[in-house]
Design a protein around this motif. Structure first.
Motif, PDB file in Angstrom:
ATOM      1  N   LEU A  30      31.743  17.475  78.155  1.00  0.00           N
ATOM      2  CA  LEU A  30      32.014  16.503  77.096  1.00  0.00           C
ATOM      3  C   LEU A  30      33.506  16.224  76.997  1.00  0.00           C
ATOM      4  O   LEU A  30      33.929  15.063  76.889  1.00  0.00           O
ATOM      5  N   LEU A  33      34.692  14.155  80.101  1.00  0.00           N
ATOM      6  CA  LEU A  33      34.239  12.764  80.023  1.00  0.00           C
ATOM      7  C   LEU A  33      35.002  11.993  78.939  1.00  0.00           C
ATOM      8  O   LEU A  33      35.366  10.834  79.135  1.00  0.00           O
ATOM      9  N   TYR A  34      35.246  12.655  77.812  1.00  0.00           N
ATOM     10  CA  TYR A  34      36.010  12.009  76.741  1.00  0.00           C
ATOM     11  C   TYR A  34      37.419  11.665  77.226  1.00  0.00           C
ATOM     12  O   TYR A  34      37.894  10.546  77.021  1.00  0.00           O
ATOM     13  N   LYS A  73      32.413   6.605  79.795  1.00  0.00           N
ATOM     14  CA  LYS A  73      31.805   6.384  78.485  1.00  0.00           C
ATOM     15  C   LYS A  73      30.287   6.426  78.593  1.00  0.00           C
ATOM     16  O   LYS A  73      29.610   7.040  77.754  1.00  0.00           O
ATOM     17  N   TYR A  76      29.170   9.977  79.057  1.00  0.00           N
ATOM     18  CA  TYR A  76      29.323  10.703  77.799  1.00  0.00           C
ATOM     19  C   TYR A  76      28.145  10.384  76.868  1.00  0.00           C
ATOM     20  O   TYR A  76      27.534  11.293  76.294  1.00  0.00           O
TER      21      TYR A  76
END
Length: 89
Positions: A30, A33-34, A73, A76
């Motif tokens: 997470l 990916l962020y 995005k 995610y």
């Protein structure tokens, strides 16, 4: 704001409201990916040996090098959706 951006913002909200905290590997994914979605490819100096957590976070982010921001995005959002449904922990 595009539809993708709105969905990404919703996923950012949803991840904070999960019934269970995801495992460390999922949290790293997470995070990576962020960062890729918001800042692009990893930059700056890689944390040193003394900063184990920082090193793992940097490595996870750097592993996404070349991934387009919009694709990050989407990934995610997909991960958060799978966490919400209980498919991943």
């Amino acid at each position: 704001m595009t539809t993708l951006d709105a969905r990404f913002e919703q996923a950012l909200t949803d991840v904070k409201a999960l019934a269970e905290k995801p495992g460390n590997m999922t949290l790293l994914r997470l995070y990576a990916l962020y960062k890729q979605a918001t800042e692009g490819d990893a930059h700056g100096d890689k944390p040193g040996f003394a900063d184990i957590v920082g090193k793992y976070k940097y490595d996870a982010w750097a592993s996404l090098k070349g991934t387009e921001r919009d694709r990050a995005k989407e990934l995610y959002i997909e991960l958060v959706e799978s966490l919400k449904s209980g498919a991943v922990s």
